[in-house]
Design a protein around this motif. Structure first.
Motif, PDB file in Angstrom:
ATOM      1  N   LYS A  29       0.752  -1.148   0.022  1.00 38.94           N
ATOM      2  CA  LYS A  29      -0.056  -0.152   0.027  1.00 38.94           C
ATOM      3  C   LYS A  29       0.829   1.241   0.079  1.00 38.94           C
ATOM      4  CE  LYS A  29      -3.945  -2.427   0.737  1.00 38.94           C
ATOM      5  NZ  LYS A  29      -4.499  -2.788  -0.400  1.00 38.94           N
ATOM      6  N   ASN A  30       0.457   2.242  -0.854  1.00 43.88           N
ATOM      7  CA  ASN A  30       1.269   3.601  -0.630  1.00 43.88           C
ATOM      8  C   ASN A  30       2.743   3.207  -1.035  1.00 43.88           C
ATOM      9  OD1 ASN A  30      -1.194   5.212  -0.619  1.00 43.88           O
ATOM     10  ND2 ASN A  30      -0.968   4.788   1.864  1.00 43.88           N
ATOM     11  N   ASP A  31       2.991   2.644  -1.860  1.00 42.15           N
ATOM     12  CA  ASP A  31       4.632   2.080  -2.320  1.00 42.15           C
ATOM     13  C   ASP A  31       4.685   2.142  -3.787  1.00 42.15           C
ATOM     14  OD1 ASP A  31       7.159   1.131  -2.273  1.00 42.15           O
ATOM     15  OD2 ASP A  31       6.655  -0.812  -1.560  1.00 42.15           O
ATOM     16  N   PRO A  32       5.480   3.130  -4.352  1.00 45.10           N
ATOM     17  CA  PRO A  32       5.845   3.090  -5.652  1.00 45.10           C
ATOM     18  C   PRO A  32       6.109   1.774  -6.221  1.00 45.10           C
ATOM     19  CG  PRO A  32       6.706   4.814  -4.672  1.00 45.10           C
ATOM     20  CD  PRO A  32       6.317   3.890  -3.722  1.00 45.10           C
ATOM     21  N   LYS A  33       6.993   0.843  -5.461  1.00 41.72           N
ATOM     22  CA  LYS A  33       7.450  -0.338  -5.996  1.00 41.72           C
ATOM     23  C   LYS A  33       6.185  -1.266  -6.226  1.00 41.72           C
ATOM     24  CE  LYS A  33      10.716  -0.951  -2.714  1.00 41.72           C
ATOM     25  NZ  LYS A  33      10.704   0.382  -2.315  1.00 41.72           N
ATOM     26  N   ALA A  34       5.364  -1.185  -5.004  1.00 40.99           N
ATOM     27  CA  ALA A  34       3.956  -2.126  -5.418  1.00 40.99           C
ATOM     28  C   ALA A  34       3.320  -1.662  -6.684  1.00 40.99           C
ATOM     29  CB  ALA A  34       3.458  -2.140  -4.146  1.00 40.99           C
ATOM     30  N   ASP A  35       3.063  -0.529  -6.691  1.00 40.09           N
ATOM     31  CA  ASP A  35       2.441   0.190  -8.080  1.00 40.09           C
ATOM     32  C   ASP A  35       2.941  -0.369  -9.276  1.00 40.09           C
ATOM     33  OD1 ASP A  35       0.765   1.359  -6.130  1.00 40.09           O
ATOM     34  OD2 ASP A  35       1.975   3.412  -6.372  1.00 40.09           O
ATOM     35  N   PHE A  36       4.371  -0.248  -9.334  1.00 42.50           N
ATOM     36  CA  PHE A  36       5.208  -0.812 -10.510  1.00 42.50           C
ATOM     37  C   PHE A  36       4.814  -2.158 -10.807  1.00 42.50           C
ATOM     38  CE2 PHE A  36       8.495  -2.408 -12.843  1.00 42.50           C
ATOM     39  CZ  PHE A  36       9.085  -1.497 -13.659  1.00 42.50           C
ATOM     40  N   ALA A  37       4.822  -3.025  -9.632  1.00 37.70           N
ATOM     41  CA  ALA A  37       4.567  -4.337  -9.754  1.00 37.70           C
ATOM     42  C   ALA A  37       3.241  -4.632 -10.296  1.00 37.70           C
ATOM     43  CB  ALA A  37       4.768  -5.013  -8.271  1.00 37.70           C
ATOM     44  N   GLU A  38       2.219  -4.185  -9.562  1.00 30.83           N
ATOM     45  CA  GLU A  38       0.954  -4.021 -10.312  1.00 30.83           C
ATOM     46  C   GLU A  38       0.728  -3.661 -11.636  1.00 30.83           C
ATOM     47  OE1 GLU A  38      -1.819  -5.587  -8.607  1.00 30.83           O
ATOM     48  OE2 GLU A  38      -0.717  -5.834  -6.819  1.00 30.83           O
ATOM     49  N   ALA A  39       1.548  -2.631 -12.178  1.00 32.65           N
ATOM     50  CA  ALA A  39       1.335  -2.373 -13.461  1.00 32.65           C
ATOM     51  C   ALA A  39       2.039  -3.272 -14.376  1.00 32.65           C
ATOM     52  CB  ALA A  39       2.083  -0.892 -13.722  1.00 32.65           C
ATOM     53  N   ALA A  40       3.093  -3.894 -14.109  1.00 32.30           N
ATOM     54  CA  ALA A  40       3.995  -4.743 -14.932  1.00 32.30           C
ATOM     55  C   ALA A  40       3.135  -6.028 -14.773  1.00 32.30           C
ATOM     56  CB  ALA A  40       5.206  -5.024 -14.088  1.00 32.30           C
ATOM     57  N   PHE A  41       2.447  -6.487 -13.773  1.00 32.25           N
ATOM     58  CA  PHE A  41       1.391  -7.645 -13.919  1.00 32.25           C
ATOM     59  C   PHE A  41       0.292  -7.519 -14.847  1.00 32.25           C
ATOM     60  CE2 PHE A  41      -2.122  -9.897 -12.327  1.00 32.25           C
ATOM     61  CZ  PHE A  41      -1.746 -11.150 -12.098  1.00 32.25           C
ATOM     62  N   ASP A  42      -0.155  -6.055 -14.808  1.00 27.55           N
ATOM     63  CA  ASP A  42      -1.445  -5.953 -15.691  1.00 27.55           C
ATOM     64  C   ASP A  42      -0.964  -5.602 -17.193  1.00 27.55           C
ATOM     65  OD1 ASP A  42      -2.999  -6.041 -13.552  1.00 27.55           O
ATOM     66  OD2 ASP A  42      -3.203  -3.853 -13.085  1.00 27.55           O
ATOM     67  N   ASP A  43       0.196  -5.465 -17.291  1.00 28.27           N
ATOM     68  CA  ASP A  43       0.929  -4.965 -18.802  1.00 28.27           C
ATOM     69  C   ASP A  43       1.118  -6.260 -19.314  1.00 28.27           C
ATOM     70  OD1 ASP A  43       2.121  -4.672 -21.134  1.00 28.27           O
ATOM     71  OD2 ASP A  43       3.600  -3.168 -20.118  1.00 28.27           O
ATOM     72  N   HIS A  44       0.211  -6.904 -20.269  1.00 26.59           N
ATOM     73  CA  HIS A  44       0.488  -8.410 -20.894  1.00 26.59           C
ATOM     74  C   HIS A  44       1.433  -8.218 -22.096  1.00 26.59           C
ATOM     75  CE1 HIS A  44      -3.235  -9.634 -18.961  1.00 26.59           C
ATOM     76  NE2 HIS A  44      -3.948  -8.558 -19.452  1.00 26.59           N
ATOM     77  N   SER A  45       2.203  -7.168 -22.282  1.00 29.51           N
ATOM     78  CA  SER A  45       3.176  -7.042 -23.175  1.00 29.51           C
ATOM     79  C   SER A  45       4.564  -6.792 -22.510  1.00 29.51           C
ATOM     80  CB  SER A  45       3.201  -6.169 -24.352  1.00 29.51           C
ATOM     81  OG  SER A  45       3.011  -4.816 -23.612  1.00 29.51           O
ATOM     82  N   PHE A  46       4.709  -6.929 -21.192  1.00 28.20           N
ATOM     83  CA  PHE A  46       5.584  -6.728 -20.406  1.00 28.20           C
ATOM     84  C   PHE A  46       6.773  -7.771 -20.527  1.00 28.20           C
ATOM     85  CE2 PHE A  46       8.671  -6.563 -16.749  1.00 28.20           C
ATOM     86  CZ  PHE A  46       8.593  -5.325 -16.338  1.00 28.20           C
ATOM     87  N   PRO A  47       7.984  -7.672 -20.899  1.00 25.26           N
ATOM     88  CA  PRO A  47       9.026  -8.706 -21.308  1.00 25.26           C
ATOM     89  C   PRO A  47       9.280  -9.485 -19.954  1.00 25.26           C
ATOM     90  CG  PRO A  47       9.953  -6.629 -21.044  1.00 25.26           C
ATOM     91  CD  PRO A  47       8.572  -6.211 -20.936  1.00 25.26           C
ATOM     92  N   LYS A  48       8.311 -10.639 -19.687  1.00 20.29           N
ATOM     93  CA  LYS A  48       8.345 -11.380 -18.461  1.00 20.29           C
ATOM     94  C   LYS A  48       9.534 -12.217 -18.402  1.00 20.29           C
ATOM     95  CE  LYS A  48       3.364 -11.309 -18.373  1.00 20.29           C
ATOM     96  NZ  LYS A  48       3.038 -10.389 -19.194  1.00 20.29           N
ATOM     97  N   ALA A  49      10.261 -12.718 -19.399  1.00 18.48           N
ATOM     98  CA  ALA A  49      11.461 -13.487 -19.102  1.00 18.48           C
ATOM     99  C   ALA A  49      12.870 -12.761 -19.480  1.00 18.48           C
ATOM    100  CB  ALA A  49      11.546 -14.581 -20.397  1.00 18.48           C
ATOM    101  N   GLU A  50      12.529 -11.265 -19.555  1.00 17.64           N
ATOM    102  CA  GLU A  50      13.739 -10.528 -19.993  1.00 17.64           C
ATOM    103  C   GLU A  50      14.803 -10.204 -18.620  1.00 17.64           C
ATOM    104  OE1 GLU A  50      16.444  -9.252 -21.924  1.00 17.64           O
ATOM    105  OE2 GLU A  50      14.641  -9.279 -23.119  1.00 17.64           O
ATOM    106  N   GLU A  51      15.949 -10.381 -18.788  1.00 17.32           N
ATOM    107  CA  GLU A  51      16.990 -10.365 -17.605  1.00 17.32           C
ATOM    108  C   GLU A  51      18.109  -9.057 -18.159  1.00 17.32           C
ATOM    109  OE1 GLU A  51      18.512 -13.743 -15.731  1.00 17.32           O
ATOM    110  OE2 GLU A  51      16.818 -14.768 -16.232  1.00 17.32           O
ATOM    111  N   ASP A  52      17.799  -8.627 -19.242  1.00 21.06           N
ATOM    112  CA  ASP A  52      18.867  -7.671 -19.648  1.00 21.06           C
ATOM    113  C   ASP A  52      18.511  -6.227 -19.489  1.00 21.06           C
ATOM    114  OD1 ASP A  52      21.071  -6.851 -21.325  1.00 21.06           O
ATOM    115  OD2 ASP A  52      19.537  -5.649 -22.412  1.00 21.06           O
ATOM    116  N   PHE A  53      19.029  -5.631 -18.602  1.00 22.33           N
ATOM    117  CA  PHE A  53      18.930  -4.105 -18.234  1.00 22.33           C
ATOM    118  C   PHE A  53      18.528  -3.101 -19.353  1.00 22.33           C
ATOM    119  CE2 PHE A  53      20.191   0.387 -17.797  1.00 22.33           C
ATOM    120  CZ  PHE A  53      19.437   0.510 -16.524  1.00 22.33           C
TER     121      PHE A  53
END
Length: 73
Positions: free
Chosen positions: A16-40
């Motif tokens: 709650k009220n955490d930018p990292k949690a907000d980022f995680a939720e957005a990544a989860f909701d973004d179906h095109s987020f590169p899920k297997a990527e490890e390259d910075f």
């Protein structure tokens, strides 16, 4: 075994009220987020091209630093 950056980020979901949690939720909701990527650079490019209120480059940088510290070899 080192998880993908996406798998690591998901560990921040539910905060709650955490930018990292907000980022995680957005990544989860973004179906095109590169899920297997490890390259910075590939991830950074994706974040910069898809910057939003929740998927912020500054938060990505912080999460990447934590990811590297936790899983550096």
């Amino acid at each position: 075994m080192k998880p993908s950056f996406y798998q690591y980020v998901l560990t921040f979901r539910g905060g709650k009220n955490d930018p990292k949690a907000d980022f995680a939720e957005a990544a989860f909701d973004d179906h095109s987020f590169p899920k297997a990527e490890e390259d910075f650079y590939a991830l950074s490019k994706y974040i910069e091209e898809n910057d939003s209120d929740q998927l912020k480059a500054t938060v990505f940088d912080e999460l990447w630093q934590l990811y590297e510290e936790k899983f550096s070899e």
